[in-house]
Motif scaffolding. Structure first.
Motif, PDB file in Angstrom:
ATOM      1  N   ASN A 119      -4.741   1.293  11.529  1.00  0.00           N
ATOM      2  CA  ASN A 119      -6.123   1.573  11.139  1.00  0.00           C
ATOM      3  C   ASN A 119      -6.196   2.841  10.289  1.00  0.00           C
ATOM      4  O   ASN A 119      -6.955   2.921   9.313  1.00  0.00           O
ATOM      5  CB  ASN A 119      -6.983   1.715  12.392  1.00  0.00           C
ATOM      6  CG  ASN A 119      -8.452   1.900  12.071  1.00  0.00           C
ATOM      7  OD1 ASN A 119      -9.086   1.016  11.507  1.00  0.00           O
ATOM      8  ND2 ASN A 119      -8.999   3.058  12.419  1.00  0.00           N
ATOM      9  N   LEU A 166      -4.888   2.042   6.822  1.00  0.00           N
ATOM     10  CA  LEU A 166      -5.893   1.293   6.075  1.00  0.00           C
ATOM     11  C   LEU A 166      -6.998   2.214   5.585  1.00  0.00           C
ATOM     12  O   LEU A 166      -7.488   2.087   4.457  1.00  0.00           O
ATOM     13  CB  LEU A 166      -6.467   0.190   6.976  1.00  0.00           C
ATOM     14  CG  LEU A 166      -7.402  -0.830   6.319  1.00  0.00           C
ATOM     15  CD1 LEU A 166      -6.704  -1.560   5.183  1.00  0.00           C
ATOM     16  CD2 LEU A 166      -7.909  -1.820   7.356  1.00  0.00           C
ATOM     17  N   ALA A 167      -7.399   3.172   6.422  1.00  0.00           N
ATOM     18  CA  ALA A 167      -8.451   4.101   6.020  1.00  0.00           C
ATOM     19  C   ALA A 167      -8.013   4.955   4.842  1.00  0.00           C
ATOM     20  O   ALA A 167      -8.825   5.286   3.958  1.00  0.00           O
ATOM     21  CB  ALA A 167      -8.835   4.982   7.209  1.00  0.00           C
ATOM     22  N   ASP A 168      -6.735   5.341   4.795  1.00  0.00           N
ATOM     23  CA  ASP A 168      -6.246   6.165   3.688  1.00  0.00           C
ATOM     24  C   ASP A 168      -6.212   5.397   2.374  1.00  0.00           C
ATOM     25  O   ASP A 168      -6.321   5.976   1.293  1.00  0.00           O
ATOM     26  CB  ASP A 168      -4.846   6.689   4.015  1.00  0.00           C
ATOM     27  CG  ASP A 168      -4.900   7.900   4.927  1.00  0.00           C
ATOM     28  OD1 ASP A 168      -6.009   8.378   5.199  1.00  0.00           O
ATOM     29  OD2 ASP A 168      -3.829   8.350   5.394  1.00  0.00           O
ATOM     30  N   ARG A 169      -6.037   4.081   2.457  1.00  0.00           N
ATOM     31  CA  ARG A 169      -5.876   3.290   1.235  1.00  0.00           C
ATOM     32  C   ARG A 169      -7.199   2.755   0.697  1.00  0.00           C
ATOM     33  O   ARG A 169      -7.223   2.197  -0.403  1.00  0.00           O
ATOM     34  CB  ARG A 169      -4.920   2.127   1.507  1.00  0.00           C
ATOM     35  CG  ARG A 169      -3.498   2.595   1.814  1.00  0.00           C
ATOM     36  CD  ARG A 169      -2.570   1.428   2.061  1.00  0.00           C
ATOM     37  NE  ARG A 169      -1.204   1.892   2.325  1.00  0.00           N
ATOM     38  CZ  ARG A 169      -0.175   1.085   2.592  1.00  0.00           C
ATOM     39  NH1 ARG A 169      -0.359  -0.221   2.645  1.00  0.00           N
ATOM     40  NH2 ARG A 169       1.019   1.598   2.808  1.00  0.00           N
ATOM     41  N   LEU A 170      -8.271   2.873   1.490  1.00  0.00           N
ATOM     42  CA  LEU A 170      -9.556   2.354   1.055  1.00  0.00           C
ATOM     43  C   LEU A 170     -10.473   3.495   0.619  1.00  0.00           C
ATOM     44  O   LEU A 170     -10.378   4.611   1.118  1.00  0.00           O
ATOM     45  CB  LEU A 170     -10.227   1.568   2.189  1.00  0.00           C
ATOM     46  CG  LEU A 170      -9.534   0.277   2.631  1.00  0.00           C
ATOM     47  CD1 LEU A 170     -10.284  -0.335   3.807  1.00  0.00           C
ATOM     48  CD2 LEU A 170      -9.437  -0.727   1.493  1.00  0.00           C
ATOM     49  N   SER A 171     -11.357   3.179  -0.286  1.00  0.00           N
ATOM     50  CA  SER A 171     -12.365   4.147  -0.707  1.00  0.00           C
ATOM     51  C   SER A 171     -13.430   4.238   0.378  1.00  0.00           C
ATOM     52  O   SER A 171     -13.542   3.353   1.232  1.00  0.00           O
ATOM     53  CB  SER A 171     -13.006   3.697  -2.021  1.00  0.00           C
ATOM     54  OG  SER A 171     -13.714   2.478  -1.814  1.00  0.00           O
ATOM     55  N   ASP A 193     -15.426   1.102   0.596  1.00  0.00           N
ATOM     56  CA  ASP A 193     -14.680  -0.014   1.180  1.00  0.00           C
ATOM     57  C   ASP A 193     -14.547   0.141   2.687  1.00  0.00           C
ATOM     58  O   ASP A 193     -14.543  -0.852   3.421  1.00  0.00           O
ATOM     59  CB  ASP A 193     -13.296  -0.114   0.538  1.00  0.00           C
ATOM     60  CG  ASP A 193     -13.368  -0.565  -0.920  1.00  0.00           C
ATOM     61  OD1 ASP A 193     -14.375  -1.218  -1.264  1.00  0.00           O
ATOM     62  OD2 ASP A 193     -12.439  -0.251  -1.682  1.00  0.00           O
ATOM     63  N   ARG A 194     -14.422   1.370   3.175  1.00  0.00           N
ATOM     64  CA  ARG A 194     -14.298   1.583   4.617  1.00  0.00           C
ATOM     65  C   ARG A 194     -15.530   1.077   5.350  1.00  0.00           C
ATOM     66  O   ARG A 194     -15.429   0.460   6.411  1.00  0.00           O
ATOM     67  CB  ARG A 194     -14.105   3.078   4.910  1.00  0.00           C
ATOM     68  CG  ARG A 194     -12.815   3.657   4.401  1.00  0.00           C
ATOM     69  CD  ARG A 194     -12.745   5.147   4.711  1.00  0.00           C
ATOM     70  NE  ARG A 194     -11.658   5.787   3.998  1.00  0.00           N
ATOM     71  CZ  ARG A 194     -11.429   7.104   4.021  1.00  0.00           C
ATOM     72  NH1 ARG A 194     -12.232   7.902   4.720  1.00  0.00           N
ATOM     73  NH2 ARG A 194     -10.417   7.618   3.347  1.00  0.00           N
ATOM     74  N   ARG A 203     -17.567  -1.224   4.252  1.00  0.00           N
ATOM     75  CA  ARG A 203     -17.691  -2.665   4.073  1.00  0.00           C
ATOM     76  C   ARG A 203     -16.831  -3.433   5.076  1.00  0.00           C
ATOM     77  O   ARG A 203     -17.240  -4.466   5.600  1.00  0.00           O
ATOM     78  CB  ARG A 203     -17.300  -3.048   2.634  1.00  0.00           C
ATOM     79  CG  ARG A 203     -17.612  -4.520   2.320  1.00  0.00           C
ATOM     80  CD  ARG A 203     -17.373  -4.860   0.873  1.00  0.00           C
ATOM     81  NE  ARG A 203     -15.957  -4.828   0.537  1.00  0.00           N
ATOM     82  CZ  ARG A 203     -15.393  -3.913  -0.219  1.00  0.00           C
ATOM     83  NH1 ARG A 203     -16.128  -2.942  -0.732  1.00  0.00           N
ATOM     84  NH2 ARG A 203     -14.100  -3.939  -0.494  1.00  0.00           N
ATOM     85  N   VAL A 204     -15.645  -2.924   5.365  1.00  0.00           N
ATOM     86  CA  VAL A 204     -14.765  -3.612   6.324  1.00  0.00           C
ATOM     87  C   VAL A 204     -14.971  -3.092   7.746  1.00  0.00           C
ATOM     88  O   VAL A 204     -14.243  -3.477   8.665  1.00  0.00           O
ATOM     89  CB  VAL A 204     -13.280  -3.445   5.920  1.00  0.00           C
ATOM     90  CG1 VAL A 204     -13.022  -4.065   4.580  1.00  0.00           C
ATOM     91  CG2 VAL A 204     -12.871  -1.971   5.927  1.00  0.00           C
ATOM     92  N   LEU A 254     -14.518  -0.168   9.273  1.00  0.00           N
ATOM     93  CA  LEU A 254     -13.411   0.569   9.895  1.00  0.00           C
ATOM     94  C   LEU A 254     -13.865   1.430  11.072  1.00  0.00           C
ATOM     95  O   LEU A 254     -13.166   1.495  12.089  1.00  0.00           O
ATOM     96  CB  LEU A 254     -12.711   1.442   8.846  1.00  0.00           C
ATOM     97  CG  LEU A 254     -11.610   0.775   8.024  1.00  0.00           C
ATOM     98  CD1 LEU A 254     -10.949   1.805   7.136  1.00  0.00           C
ATOM     99  CD2 LEU A 254     -10.584   0.114   8.915  1.00  0.00           C
TER     100      LEU A 254
END
Length: 733
Positions: free
Chosen positions: A369, A372-377, A380-381, A383-384, A386
């Motif tokens: 998790n 994933l948080a580091d790779r998303l803007s 985007d966080r 939207r998914v 997180l």
């Protein structure tokens, strides 16, 4: 089949451990003066369960000894033997032998010599506890006199019936039942007596719940020439009040042989008509609502889980299909419905290895998790979702951790009895105080702190507390106090043993250390370093070797065992006032809220639980009070400042004004830690250093960040408490 039997036997041994713990707690309470019926019954049930399981697996020696022990407990429970100090002392000695028999059954120890214990139990039974060695006996419980048997019976049969005459069975009186009652019909297995089972003990167990014997069927008793004293022939019919839960009745039959006859029937009897004129009945009478018991057939004691599940499912289906019709006064479902199946489904035994695997998987989920948080803007966080995923992951982790957590009371339970024995051996008056017994600790930690805790208690009783005369001369109470406490702070467990004795004689400790070659005569040590010398291998200040101390292995074992758990031992002593030993232990795995900080361009995790505030120092706000100490002015309060880079030996020439000061708080007070920057706030998984590297004082573990790099987690308690800098093995004690 053999593997399945081994698994079942392993469960039995786990239950033995639980039973021994319960029995020891009860016996310790009896030794302390608690001889209530509830306490005695708890010990009896524990020994009874061990005996029943041992008989099922063919452990003859364990069964025979537990049977004799159980006989004494049953007499005490029935009030025929008073629980005097002497009787309790015999039972405590018998408990030790019973524990040895369990270890023998496990194959971990040779067969114990139980002749002396058996003789002591026999003597208690024969003398009815009259020969007491422990002091004045408390008032015995009321004894229920058995009905006298006819004199002719003894002449004809050579024995006296226990509590009834055969003539009483010809015309049994009709049972007197209330508006709701249970009828219990019990016929033990023919070979019950040969297998060390005692039906009368079970009958008495039912009587403690309120049962009364209504009749005994003796039609199966053969002529005297064919009678086998090891066979069971009687069938008992008992009446039980309806307010007794069904599962309490079933518990009495836990270890009854499957071929025994057990029938438990619910009786619903209309209340007697009142003496005044009754109210006229309505023109119609609705069909009475079926009672829940009508849907549930008798469940045999040894029924399988599959059978119980199928029956419960059938009950639910039948209840759903039953039309709801009004009834005059329906009986409460809770008191009418048997609940053995539902009760059994509330607990399940799980292998600890499976829980460990689940814990690691949850930790990996948190790491993924984070990646994933580091790779998303930021968009985007959201939207998914997180944050929602992180919250659910934390809830899963907390629940899994709670599965392994157990109250530390299990580790504390042996201390009261140990202290009573030590009080006798040393001749000192010792009082115990316990705090935080409900603090939950990982099961693995509880199992491993037993030896360190024992050594610290014995050390406090032998070395810490003074004798009665010495305490009176020092103006203290003649009774010394040992306080045992536990609490959780963040990802650490603090277990303390504190005494109000003489404290550590540092001059004597230093002299002994020089004498044994542990330190050189010219060594310069602080008070804290001298205190830590008592944990050195081979160190002891005892003049003579005794059963309590003197061999120099006690506190060394404490430190080595605690360090093996990834913890540390702290010692604080005030001469004339006492000494406190603190075991600081880590949780096996935890997810904590952390602040990602940089020290000389390296990332560390600072637990948020300790953070009070963060300050950007203004010029002159940080002042140097000596060449090695600094303080920061926080609204008129001066807080010590520590440079984390200096503590860990990192090269950093930044000025304090160009850095940040994080004000943290621990049990040692407030401290301002100087860090370069704060990068982020993140949930991180604590990975143990002692399992993957070795314990490092000042570091509480490590974690994997979102980019795959490793960050060390700061141990605030150690950083604040220590006055030393970094060494190859971490901060010096």
């Amino acid at each position: 089949m053999s593997d399945e039997l081994d698994e079942i036997q392993a469960i039995f041994f786990e239950e033995c451990t639980e039973g021994l713990t319960t029995a020891e707690q009860g016996l310790s309470a009896m030794q302390a003066g608690d001889v209530s019926a509830e306490t005695i019954a708890g010990v009896f049930r524990a020994v009874h369960s061990i005996k029943g399981g041992a008989g099922a697996f063919g452990h003859a020696d364990l069964t025979a000894f537990a049977h004799k022990f159980e006989n004494v407990l049953d007499e005490v429970r029935a009030g025929k033997i008073a629980p005097t100090p002497g009787v309790v002392k015999v039972m405590l000695s018998s408990f030790d032998v019973l524990s040895d028999h369990v270890e023998t059954a496990k194959g971990l120890a040779p067969r114990p010599n139980d002749a002396a214990a058996l003789a002591a139990l026999e003597k208690v039974l024969a003398d009815k506890g009259a020969a007491d060695e422990g002091g004045a006996a408390p008032a015995p419980a009321p004894v229920v006199e058995a009905a006298p048997a006819p004199a002719a019976a003894e002449d004809e049969f050579g024995f006296t019936p226990v509590a009834f005459s055969l003539d009483d069975f010809d015309a049994p009186a009709a049972p007197v039942v209330s508006a709701a009652s249970w009828t219990i019909r019990f016929k033990p297995s023919r070979a019950a007596l040969a297998n060390a089972s005692e039906p009368m003990l079970l009958i008495r167990e039912l009587e403690t719940l309120g049962a009364t014997i209504e009749s005994v069927d003796v039609s199966d008793v053969p002529p005297l020439r064919d009678l086998d004293p090891e066979d069971a022939y009687f069938t008992w019919v008992l009446s039980m009040p309806g307010d007794v839960p069904r599962n309490d009745i079933d518990d009495c039959f836990d270890f009854v042989s499957p071929d025994s006859l057990i029938e438990v029937t619910r009786n619903e009897v209309e209340a007697p008509a009142p003496v005044f004129e009754p109210i006229p009945a309505p023109a119609f009478e609705p069909e009475p609502e079926p009672v829940v018991e009508d849907f549930i057939p008798f469940v045999p004691v040894m029924a399988s889980i599959e059978d119980l599940t199928a029956q419960v499912q059938q009950v639910v289906a039948d209840l759903a299909a039953t039309p709801m019709t009004p009834t005059p006064a329906p009986a409460p479902v809770e008191s009418a419905a048997p609940k053995p199946a539902s009760e059994a489904s509330q607990t399940i035994r799980v292998d600890l290895a499976k829980l460990d695997l689940l814990l690691n998987l949850v930790g990996e989920l948190v790491i993924r998790n984070s990646i994933l948080a580091d790779r998303l803007s930021p968009a985007d966080r959201q939207r998914v979702e997180l944050p929602e995923l992180a919250r659910l992951t934390r809830q899963i982790q907390d629940n899994v951790m709670s599965l392994r957590a157990q109250p530390i009371k299990q580790a504390f339970s042996r201390v009261p009895r140990m202290l009573r024995d030590l009080s006798v051996e040393t001749g000192k008056q010792i009082e115990l105080e316990t705090v935080g017994e409900t603090t939950e600790v990982d099961k693995g930690v509880i199992e491993k702190i037993g030896d360190p805790l024992t050594h610290m208690i014995r050390n406090a009783a032998d070395h810490g507390l003074e004798g009665t005369e010495e305490r009176i001369a020092a103006g203290k109470s003649p009774t010394g106090t040992i306080k045992l406490s536990a609490e959780q702070k963040g990802a650490r467990i603090f277990v303390r043993v504190q005494d109000n004795g003489r404290g550590i004689n540092r001059e004597r400790v230093r002299a002994k250390a020089i004498e044994k070659g542990i330190i050189s005569p010219d060594a310069v040590l602080s008070n804290e370093e001298i205190d830590q010398l008592i944990c050195a291998p081979g160190f002891s200040t005892a003049e003579t070797i005794s059963n309590i101390s003197g061999r120099g292995v006690g506190m060394d074992v404490v430190r080595s065992n605690v360090e093996a758990l990834g913890g540390r031992v702290e010692i604080h002593s005030v001469p004339g006032e006492g000494t406190t030993f603190t075991m600081i232990l880590p949780l096996t795995l935890a997810i904590l809220d952390g602040m990602i900080v940089r020290l000389a361009s390296q990332r560390f995790v600072l637990p948020l639980a300790h953070v009070l505030e963060t300050v950007q120092p203004e010029p002159g706000q940080v002042k140097r009070t000596s060449p090695d100490t600094e303080v920061i002015d926080m609204r008129g309060e001066y807080v010590p400042v520590k440079r984390a880079t200096e503590i860990f030996g990192l090269n950093d020439d930044r000025l304090v004004e160009d850095s940040l000061v994080v004000i943290v708080e621990s049990e040692h007070g407030k401290v301002g830690l100087v860090v370069d920057t704060i990068d982020d706030r993140r949930e991180v998984v604590i990975k143990s250093l002692d399992q993957n590297l070795h314990p490092i004082r000042g570091l509480g573990g490590a974690t994997i960040l979102g980019d795959g790099s490793i960050a060390l987690i700061l141990d605030i308690e150690a950083l604040v408490a220590s006055t030393n800098r970094y060494t190859p093995k971490g901060l010096a004690a």
